[in-house]
Design an enzyme around this catalytic site. Structure first.
Site, PDB file in Angstrom:
ATOM      1  N   THR A   1      -8.222  -1.700   1.444  1.00  0.00           N
ATOM      2  CA  THR A   1      -7.599  -2.662   0.524  1.00  0.00           C
ATOM      3  C   THR A   1      -8.179  -4.073   0.679  1.00  0.00           C
ATOM      4  O   THR A   1      -8.676  -4.645  -0.295  1.00  0.00           O
ATOM      5  CB  THR A   1      -6.070  -2.664   0.704  1.00  0.00           C
ATOM      6  OG1 THR A   1      -5.599  -1.330   0.537  1.00  0.00           O
ATOM      7  CG2 THR A   1      -5.394  -3.584  -0.287  1.00  0.00           C
TER       8      THR A   1
ATOM      9  N   ASP B   1       2.036   2.455   3.578  1.00  0.00           N
ATOM     10  CA  ASP B   1       1.211   3.664   3.472  1.00  0.00           C
ATOM     11  C   ASP B   1       0.945   4.294   4.834  1.00  0.00           C
ATOM     12  O   ASP B   1       1.088   5.507   5.004  1.00  0.00           O
ATOM     13  CB  ASP B   1      -0.112   3.303   2.803  1.00  0.00           C
ATOM     14  CG  ASP B   1      -1.090   4.454   2.793  1.00  0.00           C
ATOM     15  OD1 ASP B   1      -0.901   5.376   1.983  1.00  0.00           O
ATOM     16  OD2 ASP B   1      -2.035   4.440   3.602  1.00  0.00           O
TER      17      ASP B   1
ATOM     18  N   GLU C   1      -1.508  -7.888   1.785  1.00  0.00           N
ATOM     19  CA  GLU C   1      -1.269  -6.444   1.770  1.00  0.00           C
ATOM     20  C   GLU C   1      -0.186  -6.016   2.761  1.00  0.00           C
ATOM     21  O   GLU C   1      -0.279  -6.312   3.950  1.00  0.00           O
ATOM     22  CB  GLU C   1      -2.552  -5.670   2.122  1.00  0.00           C
ATOM     23  CG  GLU C   1      -2.336  -4.156   1.997  1.00  0.00           C
ATOM     24  CD  GLU C   1      -3.390  -3.294   2.677  1.00  0.00           C
ATOM     25  OE1 GLU C   1      -4.119  -3.787   3.549  1.00  0.00           O
ATOM     26  OE2 GLU C   1      -3.459  -2.101   2.319  1.00  0.00           O
TER      27      GLU C   1
ATOM     28  N   HIS D   1       2.111   8.286   5.479  1.00  0.00           N
ATOM     29  CA  HIS D   1       1.259   9.449   5.752  1.00  0.00           C
ATOM     30  C   HIS D   1       1.872  10.370   6.806  1.00  0.00           C
ATOM     31  O   HIS D   1       2.005  11.571   6.582  1.00  0.00           O
ATOM     32  CB  HIS D   1      -0.149   9.004   6.154  1.00  0.00           C
ATOM     33  CG  HIS D   1      -1.025   8.718   4.973  1.00  0.00           C
ATOM     34  ND1 HIS D   1      -1.428   9.698   4.110  1.00  0.00           N
ATOM     35  CD2 HIS D   1      -1.551   7.563   4.504  1.00  0.00           C
ATOM     36  CE1 HIS D   1      -2.182   9.162   3.155  1.00  0.00           C
ATOM     37  NE2 HIS D   1      -2.260   7.868   3.368  1.00  0.00           N
TER      38      HIS D   1
ATOM     39  N   SER E   1      -6.794   4.429  -1.371  1.00  0.00           N
ATOM     40  CA  SER E   1      -6.652   2.968  -1.368  1.00  0.00           C
ATOM     41  C   SER E   1      -7.965   2.248  -1.649  1.00  0.00           C
ATOM     42  O   SER E   1      -7.947   1.055  -1.936  1.00  0.00           O
ATOM     43  CB  SER E   1      -6.095   2.502  -0.029  1.00  0.00           C
ATOM     44  OG  SER E   1      -4.785   2.963   0.120  1.00  0.00           O
TER      45      SER E   1
ATOM     46  N   ASP F   1      -0.924   0.273  -4.760  1.00  0.00           N
ATOM     47  CA  ASP F   1      -2.210   0.825  -5.191  1.00  0.00           C
ATOM     48  C   ASP F   1      -2.073   2.290  -5.603  1.00  0.00           C
ATOM     49  O   ASP F   1      -2.817   2.790  -6.424  1.00  0.00           O
ATOM     50  CB  ASP F   1      -3.256   0.661  -4.092  1.00  0.00           C
ATOM     51  CG  ASP F   1      -2.782   1.131  -2.730  1.00  0.00           C
ATOM     52  OD1 ASP F   1      -1.592   1.498  -2.577  1.00  0.00           O
ATOM     53  OD2 ASP F   1      -3.600   1.137  -1.795  1.00  0.00           O
TER      54      ASP F   1
ATOM     55  N   ASP G   1       0.837  -1.202   0.000  1.00  0.00           N
ATOM     56  CA  ASP G   1       0.000   0.000   0.000  1.00  0.00           C
ATOM     57  C   ASP G   1       0.873   1.253   0.000  1.00  0.00           C
ATOM     58  O   ASP G   1       1.703   1.442   0.891  1.00  0.00           O
ATOM     59  CB  ASP G   1      -0.933  -0.010   1.217  1.00  0.00           C
ATOM     60  CG  ASP G   1      -2.145   0.873   1.005  1.00  0.00           C
ATOM     61  OD1 ASP G   1      -1.965   2.062   0.661  1.00  0.00           O
ATOM     62  OD2 ASP G   1      -3.271   0.387   1.176  1.00  0.00           O
TER      63      ASP G   1
END
Lengths: 581, 154
Positions: free
Chosen positions: A244, A384, A379, A388, A183, A426, A134
């Site tokens: 996801t 991700d 995943e 962030h 996502s 993604d 991700d």
């Protein structure tokens, strides 16, 4: 003269302006032959049902689509009338080809063309392992390679598992409503073959406020259930009801409908479901629950024949008859750096969480028992979730862990060559490696210790125990990753050893301001944000992602593909659009 | 987060003596108020649920004080806010992929007070209540609440 002509032209345009209705699926949609989907037309005005004309390839729609539309006189948002609509739920088109759909009513009209695609009659592979990092961007990979393997005189000292996947493509990730993406819509495009709007999963985003009434398209897990007897497995470090994993099975306009997504997971019943997010499985009467009803999905899954694992030991002991529910955290699971190295985050509360590799091995052990084959989605969620908050060290550790999961897939494929492996992301993040930070450079100002060009040298991470991770993250000369975007924050130039970075917090004006907890870290500098002050963290980038693949079917990945095109390759690999005798 | 904790520890020492003064002004009764801490709300955390600590159970219905951070409220006129252990970096009320931590405390104010959080802890005092409860106006489900509460900056 010119003015006059211009005036005439605009008058003509105005007089002839027909309002455009909206048709779902959208223009240029690609639809798997035989897969159910909802057809909807939204008119901007209130119209009479007898005025609606719909043709498909020039013929009356009923002859081609085989079903009557349901007429909705007025769609509303609270008291505001949005217009009329027509709808067909669960439509299927068995025959491949282009379908030109022309709709008109009063002054409104719209023409769209769908491409219905068939697949080969014979599956190319028995199994698909689909690994999704991700938010994984090129910088994450490069940093993972350098941190994990090292580099000497400009050449990597080793290769990542993903480095040897032999087919690749650039993938466009944009949403139907924006160049930017999230996502939900991205995984939905992979898993349905249809692009959709930000925050939407398994549906086209219609205009009504209800998030559960939007026009649905079939998910990959549903197509597998419809066409095969294969097993389905889902493994994630996030909540299993996060966007996801949800997109493998679910339909909602709002990824935040997590309680409903758990119900959808239960409806499709993936044979293996491993990750965090137990809070949405617990009835509201249980402390820690985030449901607003009394449904106990732990109990329901158990009654449906699932073995339950809640920590690493139970996961290892949970080899059973192919049905396994593993929930290891009430929320998102802790990341590798906290779980295995620093013991920060929530590791004190959930001390025995398995990592992605352990979860994947357990999942493979179960789904590979099915002689019909399987689809397994794995995943690397927190690449991700740590990008962030601009916590690049944690994000890179997550990338190394994700790459080790790819290694497990490659190992499996050695003995099961009828397996397609896809490793992709993604969407990307705005991040790049620009050099190193060297504590031993002179002075106290950390900014002056950033090395670029020749001054960067090479980092001094060490992996003496050979686990693929640097033994320590806080070495004296380390990679320096920078974000292209973010809220106001303090750059400390150091790994966050006390827990994931929290760059900004909200003030009384609902603006995100730099988190002052980092203000007094020696050498920290204030970094002015470049996003609106409503942004709490760094955001996704619009850049392409790199997909890599190997095994039967992987030859379909080349050049540039839309995320929705990837679905075609997956569906073709399993021959999900083959005519059934 | 030791970065944060180090700061608080030093501040706490300094503020310890000062605390009593502003605190008196918001205390409803002369009776000594029991203190709660985010570390002591739950006896156990587990995948299958959390268990409230004996202290929470014993103090239910009594006035307690707890220190934490005010999360941005659902709406300005809301009569409750969420108290968290650390400042919220995400806004679950505004962002669709943000979620609340497990150990939040919902604070129902005795009277309207202005949002104050700015990287700064607050001290809240109110009547402790535990167990699942759905806010009738917003549908927000909470496990731990302070009712008739007042707060002040630390």
């Amino acid at each position: 003269m010119r003015k006059l002509v211009l005036a005439l032209i605009s008058a003509t345009i105005l007089a002839g302006a027909a309002q455009a209705a909206t048709v779902y699926p959208l223009d240029r949609a690609t639809i798997l032959a035989g897969s159910p989907f909802d057809f909807k037309v939204e008119f901007k005005s209130v119209i009479k049902p007898e005025d609606v004309k719909i043709t498909v390839n020039g013929q009356d729609y009923k002859a081609v689509l085989g079903k009557d539309v349901q007429f909705v006189a007025e769609e509303k948002n609270k008291d505001k009338v949005l217009g009329s609509a027509v709808l067909i739920r669960g439509l299927t088109i068995p025959k491949a080809g282009d379908y030109k759909v022309e709709v008109s009513a009063g002054s409104e009209s719209k023409s769209v063309t769908w491409n219905v695609f068939a697949t080969g009659a014979t599956p190319k592979a028995k199994n698909i392992i689909f690994l999704l990092g991700d938010g994984m961007s090129v910088a994450h990979r490069t940093a993972a390679r350098i941190m994990s393997k090292g580099m000497t005189e400009g050449k990597a000292n080793g290769r990542l598992n993903m480095d040897d996947l032999d087919h690749m493509a650039f993938i466009g990730t944009s949403a139907t409503d924006a160049v930017a993406t999230d996502s939900a819509n991205t995984m939905s495009a992979y898993m349905t073959g249809h692009k959709t709007a930000v925050n939407a999963i398994g549906v086209y985003a219609d205009r009504t406020p209800d998030s559960l009434d939007d026009p649905k398209v079939e998910t990959f897990a549903e197509a597998i259930r419809r066409q095969t007897k294969k097993s389905v497995g889902i493994v994630t470090g996030a909540e299993v009801e996060d966007a996801t994993p949800a997109a493998v099975v679910s339909h909602t306009r709002k990824r935040a409908d997590k309680a409903e997504i758990v119900e959808m997971l239960y409806a499709v019943k993936p044979d293996v479901l491993l990750g965090g997010g137990s809070a949405y499985f617990l009835p509201q009467s249980t402390a820690g629950s985030k449901r607003k009803d009394d449904k106990d999905y732990i109990k329901l899954f158990k009654e449906a024949g699932y073995r339950l694992a809640t920590d690493k030991n139970e996961l290892n002991a949970a080899s059973g008859d192919g049905k396994l529910l593993g929930l290891f955290h009430t929320g998102n699971m802790d990341v590798t750096l906290d779980r295995d190295f620093l013991k920060k985050g929530t590791v004190d509360k959930f001390p025995n969480q398995p990592g992605l590799v352990a979860m994947m091995k357990a999942a493979l052990g179960e789904v590979s028992k099915n002689p019909e084959g399987f689809f397994l989605m794995v995943e690397g969620a927190s690449i991700d979730k740590m990008s962030h908050p601009l916590d690049w060290d944690r994000a890179v550790f997550e990338t190394i862990e994700f790459d080790q999961a790819i290694g497990v897939a490659r190992e499996f494929a050695k003995t099961h060559p009828d397996t397609l492996i896809v490793a992709t992301a993604d969407h990307t993040h705005g991040v790049s490696i620009i050099g190193t930070v060297d504590d031993d450079k002179p002075g106290t100002e950390m900014r002056e210790k950033v090395g670029t060009y020749a001054e960067a040298g090479f980092p001094n991470y060490e992996d003496k125990d050979g686990d693929g991770f640097p033994d320590r993250i806080d070495v004296s000369r380390r990679l320096f990753l920078g974000a292209t975007n973010g809220p106001d924050h303090y750059e400390t130039f150091r790994p966050k050893l006390d827990g994931p970075f929290v760059p900004a917090v909200q003030n009384e004006k609902k603006e995100y301001v730099a988190n002052e907890a980092y203000k007094d870290v020696p050498g920290a500098v204030f970094v002015q944000g470049n996003l609106p002050r409503s942004a709490d963290s760094g955001v996704h980038a619009v850049d392409d992602v790199v997909l890599q693949s190997t095994g039967p079917g992987s030859e379909g990945f080349k050049g540039y593909l839309e995320e929705s095109d990837v679905y075609k390759v997956l569906a073709d690999t399993f021959a999900l659009g083959a005519d059934k005798p | 987060m030791a970065v944060r904790n180090r700061r608080f520890r030093s501040r706490r020492r300094m503020l310890g003596a000062l605390l009593a003064v502003p605190f008196l002004s918001i205390t409803r009764s002369a009776k000594a108020t029991e203190r709660l801490d985010f570390d002591h709300l739950y006896k156990s955390f587990g995948v299958l649920g959390l268990e409230f600590s004996d202290k929470v159970k014993a103090l239910s219905g009594q006035t307690v004080a707890i220190r934490g951070f005010m999360a941005p409220p659902l709406k300005a006129e809301a009569n409750f806010f969420v108290l968290t252990e650390i400042p919220m970096s995400l806004c679950p009320f505004c962002s669709s992929d943000a979620d609340w931590p497990d150990n939040i405390m919902v604070v129902y104010l005795a009277r309207k007070q202005t949002f104050v959080q700015f990287n700064a802890p607050i001290e809240v005092e109110g009547v402790l209540d535990y167990g699942p409860w759905t806010d009738p106006d917003t549908g927000f489900v909470s496990q731990l609440r302070l009712r008739q509460a007042v707060f002040d900056q630390v």
